[in-house]
Motif scaffolding. Structure first.
Motif, mmCIF file in Angstrom:
data_model
loop_
_atom_site.group_PDB
_atom_site.id
_atom_site.type_symbol
_atom_site.label_atom_id
_atom_site.label_comp_id
_atom_site.label_asym_id
_atom_site.label_seq_id
_atom_site.Cartn_x
_atom_site.Cartn_y
_atom_site.Cartn_z
ATOM 1 N N TYR A 1 64.412 133.250 108.736
ATOM 2 C CA TYR A 1 64.539 132.070 108.425
ATOM 3 C C TYR A 1 65.131 130.689 107.228
ATOM 4 O O TYR A 1 64.315 131.556 106.606
ATOM 5 N N LEU A 2 65.506 129.756 107.025
ATOM 6 C CA LEU A 2 65.135 128.808 106.268
ATOM 7 C C LEU A 2 64.906 127.438 106.666
ATOM 8 O O LEU A 2 65.437 126.722 108.220
ATOM 9 N N GLN A 3 64.143 126.708 106.688
ATOM 10 C CA GLN A 3 63.038 125.531 107.085
ATOM 11 C C GLN A 3 64.058 124.356 105.748
ATOM 12 O O GLN A 3 63.232 124.435 104.472
ATOM 13 N N ALA A 4 64.320 122.273 105.612
ATOM 14 C CA ALA A 4 63.241 122.053 105.400
ATOM 15 C C ALA A 4 63.178 120.716 106.031
ATOM 16 O O ALA A 4 63.787 120.504 107.397
ATOM 17 N N LEU A 5 62.206 120.118 105.942
ATOM 18 C CA LEU A 5 61.544 119.058 107.309
ATOM 19 C C LEU A 5 60.630 117.995 105.967
ATOM 20 O O LEU A 5 60.469 117.893 105.044
ATOM 21 N N THR A 6 60.595 116.701 106.611
ATOM 22 C CA THR A 6 59.851 115.595 106.169
ATOM 23 C C THR A 6 58.988 115.442 107.004
ATOM 24 O O THR A 6 59.398 115.472 108.484
ATOM 25 N N TYR A 7 58.065 114.415 106.900
ATOM 26 C CA TYR A 7 56.794 114.289 107.623
ATOM 27 C C TYR A 7 55.162 112.845 107.154
ATOM 28 O O TYR A 7 56.189 112.830 106.339
ATOM 29 N N GLU B 1 49.288 110.156 110.974
ATOM 30 C CA GLU B 1 48.463 109.095 110.736
ATOM 31 C C GLU B 1 47.799 109.702 111.668
ATOM 32 O O GLU B 1 48.576 108.738 112.454
ATOM 33 N N LEU B 2 46.590 109.676 112.026
ATOM 34 C CA LEU B 2 45.799 109.745 112.988
ATOM 35 C C LEU B 2 44.182 108.165 112.855
ATOM 36 O O LEU B 2 42.961 109.189 113.066
ATOM 37 N N GLY B 3 45.036 107.570 112.773
ATOM 38 C CA GLY B 3 43.664 106.538 112.275
ATOM 39 C C GLY B 3 43.223 106.830 111.066
ATOM 40 O O GLY B 3 42.131 105.211 110.934
ATOM 41 N N GLY B 4 43.519 107.482 110.159
ATOM 42 C CA GLY B 4 43.039 107.214 109.057
ATOM 43 C C GLY B 4 43.554 107.590 108.013
ATOM 44 O O GLY B 4 44.057 106.558 107.566
ATOM 45 N N LYS B 5 42.457 108.613 107.447
ATOM 46 C CA LYS B 5 43.442 109.411 105.986
ATOM 47 C C LYS B 5 45.275 109.577 106.043
ATOM 48 O O LYS B 5 44.944 110.178 107.637
ATOM 49 N N GLY B 6 45.674 109.318 106.063
ATOM 50 C CA GLY B 6 47.315 109.840 106.341
ATOM 51 C C GLY B 6 48.197 110.412 105.467
ATOM 52 O O GLY B 6 47.576 110.516 104.044
ATOM 53 N N TYR B 7 49.228 111.805 105.609
ATOM 54 C CA TYR B 7 50.001 112.495 104.511
ATOM 55 C C TYR B 7 51.114 112.276 104.836
ATOM 56 O O TYR B 7 51.444 112.449 105.863
ATOM 57 N N MET B 8 51.841 112.400 103.774
ATOM 58 C CA MET B 8 53.327 111.803 104.234
ATOM 59 C C MET B 8 53.824 113.199 103.593
ATOM 60 O O MET B 8 53.994 112.775 102.127
ATOM 61 N N GLY B 9 54.774 113.659 103.869
ATOM 62 C CA GLY B 9 55.654 114.328 102.638
ATOM 63 C C GLY B 9 56.767 114.349 102.227
ATOM 64 O O GLY B 9 57.685 113.179 103.526
ATOM 65 N N GLY B 10 57.437 113.832 101.019
ATOM 66 C CA GLY B 10 58.690 113.837 100.783
ATOM 67 C C GLY B 10 58.161 112.359 99.676
ATOM 68 O O GLY B 10 57.418 111.953 99.804
ATOM 69 N N LYS B 11 59.421 111.502 99.683
ATOM 70 C CA LYS B 11 59.583 110.649 98.835
ATOM 71 C C LYS B 11 59.622 109.710 99.833
ATOM 72 O O LYS B 11 59.897 109.354 100.936
ATOM 73 N N PRO B 12 58.553 108.662 99.915
ATOM 74 C CA PRO B 12 58.252 107.387 100.915
ATOM 75 C C PRO B 12 59.646 105.951 100.728
ATOM 76 O O PRO B 12 60.092 105.509 100.027
ATOM 77 N N GLY B 13 60.149 105.866 102.045
ATOM 78 C CA GLY B 13 61.260 105.913 102.185
ATOM 79 C C GLY B 13 61.996 106.389 101.991
ATOM 80 O O GLY B 13 63.134 106.077 102.197
ATOM 81 N N GLY B 14 62.340 107.232 101.705
ATOM 82 C CA GLY B 14 63.239 107.975 101.489
ATOM 83 C C GLY B 14 64.195 108.863 103.106
ATOM 84 O O GLY B 14 63.474 108.883 103.548
ATOM 85 N N LYS B 15 65.176 109.657 102.374
ATOM 86 C CA LYS B 15 65.573 110.672 103.700
ATOM 87 C C LYS B 15 65.445 112.032 103.479
ATOM 88 O O LYS B 15 64.313 112.128 102.503
ATOM 89 N N LEU B 16 65.586 112.519 104.101
ATOM 90 C CA LEU B 16 64.947 113.511 104.593
ATOM 91 C C LEU B 16 65.558 114.982 103.462
ATOM 92 O O LEU B 16 64.337 115.294 103.024
ATOM 93 N N LEU B 17 66.556 114.501 102.119
ATOM 94 C CA LEU B 17 66.906 115.552 101.379
ATOM 95 C C LEU B 17 66.439 114.211 99.842
ATOM 96 O O LEU B 17 66.428 115.296 98.741
#
Length: 567
Positions: A459-465, A468-484
């Motif tokens: 399998y091959l995967q591609a995702l962004t996320y 944030e659960l009330g504190g420190k947050g984690y963002m995958g990908g480019k802020p404000g960007g799209k999936l690619l």
């Protein structure tokens, strides 16, 4: 063959002249046979005659009975002392030689043709030997007469003098009288010399053993060839039967212009595969038979070569000699065995070749039918729509589709999308992305039905996320960007098992491990703002997929026979 002369010294005076012309071996017997004055009768009781005759006969019997030699000839030479008339001396010499000859013929025994007699008359050579070895008076004059005066001196074809007369008148008869007293009794006492001639037979036991061994090996190789040929015939029979089964199945299912089901094609293909496998085994067995036959040919040739060496070694041995009779019997048996091995091996090789060719022809026909069956297969559209219940439980809606390609192979794609947020509580649960996979279903269940049983996949995967659960947050990908825009990528392998739970529903369990990489950012919420902390690159090896999916089966024939699937 090596020629050997054994000299039996029955006349000590004549031995030197006899052995001087022949090469003697170590088995030489020196003995003396005595005759009474003027007599030619053999008297074993006279002096040491019994022991001398016994020793001579024993040695001759030993030589005659030795199978390692060929007894060629017994040559006798006889003589007499000079006194008396020439006619009497010649008669005595001949009679004494004849008596000894008849004795050996009778006692050894020997064939007449093997014994020859040379009667010398007066034994002048013996006299020369005795004079030479003595210290008699007038020795040089006597030797001069013996060496230089003929036995008879002729003039105008008349006898005018003789060796015997000159010796008699030498020094007024003194020399003659001395010899009459000291030498002539010795010449009268022993009057026969015996020369035994024989040939040794070369030792051909090694060649016989090798010939026998190679003929045995040739027959063993022929047995191997026959066994391999039998295997080839057996496998050829399997191939022919399987091909016939494929033909019969094709006749039942092939209708002009009509498609057939995959199950019908599989019946034909399975029979064709059996035919092909059996044909390969038949060819391997045929190759083994041919190789064994080649070994038999080579070993039989070696057996014949050794047999020919034996025949060459005994070529001069008389036909009735026990060594020749025995050797020729072994050689004949060896050659017959070698010939038999060659014929059996040749027959086995030909049989194996025919079987392999028949099997190959049957397999080719079966393959041709199987290809046509594949071309005729009606490919029903079958697919599955599924949702991963683990993602659903994590509030990540998802949907996937899987398409059946045939022979247990599928290709699939899935998508997930969660976009939950609460700004006041600083809670974000945003995940979206997709997956492509290729699967191969295995095992008995997979052969019976699509989308069922064990499966392996890639399998091959591609995702962004943005989590944030009330504190420190984690963002995958480019802020404000799209999936690619700088998503996280992953690749892995999976294992799973799909089992039926309803007529059109399966439950699919799976887990995947692989590699996931991508850029992500850490941030902290401050008042109404989100403060960037750092940017990192993720490199993850390990589990990257978990699945408990509810699968809806779609398509003609894509259903379970009953809950729990076909049993």
């Amino acid at each position: 063959m090596r020629k050997v002369l054994v000299v039996l010294m029955v006349m000590i005076l004549a031995w030197e002249s006899a052995s001087g012309q022949e090469s003697s071996c170590a088995d030489t017997l020196s003995s003396r046979i005595y005759f009474r004055t003027g007599r030619s009768e053999l008297d074993p009781s006279y002096r040491n005659n019994a022991a001398s005759l016994s020793d001579a006969v024993e040695l001759l019997r030993k030589l005659r009975g030795d199978t390692a030699i060929v007894f060629r000839q017994l040559r006798l030479e006889s003589g007499a002392s000079p006194e008396g008339s020439s006619s009497i001396n010649e008669r005595l010499s001949l009679d004494r030689g004849t008596v000894i000859r008849n004795y050996f013929i009778r006692e050894v025994p020997l064939a007449d043709s093997l014994v020859s007699l040379n009667s010398q008359g007066v034994d002048w050579d013996g006299l020369i030997r005795l004079v030479t070895a003595s210290q008699m008076p007038y020795k040089e004059e006597v030797l001069n007469i013996l060496h230089n005066t003929p036995e008879w001196v002729f003039k105008n074809k008349k006898v005018v003098d003789s060796r015997k007369r000159q010796l008699g008148v030498l020094r007024g008869g003194k020399a003659w009288n001395y010899m009459l007293k000291h030498f002539f009794p010795e010449l009268r006492g022993s009057s026969v010399s015996v020369v035994c001639e024989y040939d040794t037979i070369p030792d051909h036991s090694v060649s016989i053993t090798q010939a026998t061994d190679f003929s045995f090996k040739a027959n063993v190789s022929a047995d191997k060839a026959l066994a391999a040929a039998a295997r080839a015939e057996h496998e050829a029979g399997i191939a022919v039967a399987a091909a016939a089964e494929a033909v019969a199945a094709a006749k039942e299912t092939f209708v002009e212009g009509k498609k057939i089901t995959q199950e019908q094609a599989d019946v034909i293909l399975e029979a064709a595969t059996r035919a092909s496998v059996a044909a390969n085994r038949a060819q391997n067995a045929a190759d083994a038979a041919i190789a064994a036959a080649d070994e038999a040919f080579a070993e039989a040739a070696e057996a014949r070569r050794n047999a020919e060496e034996v025949l060459a070694a005994i070529g001069d041995v008389p036909a009735d000699h026990v060594a020749r009779v025995n050797a020729e019997a072994v050689v004949a048996k060896t050659q017959a065995q070698a010939d038999e091995a060659v014929e059996r091996a040749r027959a086995a090789a030909e049989k194996a070749k025919r079987a392999a060719a028949e099997a190959a022809e049957a397999a080719a026909m079966a393959r041709k039918i199987s290809v046509e069956a594949e071309e005729r297969v009606r490919k029903p559209f079958q697919m599955a729509v599924k949702s991963n219940l683990l993602y659903d439980a994590a509030l990540v809606p998802n949907i996937g589709a899987e398409f059946y390609l045939g022979r247990g192979w599928t290709i699939g794609a899935s998508w997930m999308h969660a976009w939950w947020k609460n700004d006041r509580a600083h809670n974000y649960w945003r995940i979206y992305g997709g997956e492509l996979d290729v699967r191969k279903y295995l095992g008995k269940r997979a052969k019976q039905k699509a989308f069922e049983g064990h499966h392996l996949g890639l399998y091959l995967q591609a995702l962004t996320y943005d989590v944030e659960l009330g504190g420190k947050g984690y963002m995958g990908g480019k802020p404000g960007g799209k999936l690619l825009d700088k998503p996280s990528y992953g690749v892995g392998i999976e294992y799973g098992y799909s089992l039926p739970v309803a007529r059109r529903l399966n439950l699919d369990f799976g887990i995947g491990v692989g590699y996931l990489t991508g850029e992500y950012r850490k941030y902290n919420p401050v008042d109404t703002h989100y403060v960037w902390e750092q940017t990192k690159q993720r490199h993850w090896f390990g589990p990257t997929k978990a699945e408990v999916s509810l699968v809806w089966l779609i398509g003609r024939g894509n259903y379970n026979e009953k809950k729990g699937g076909k049993q």
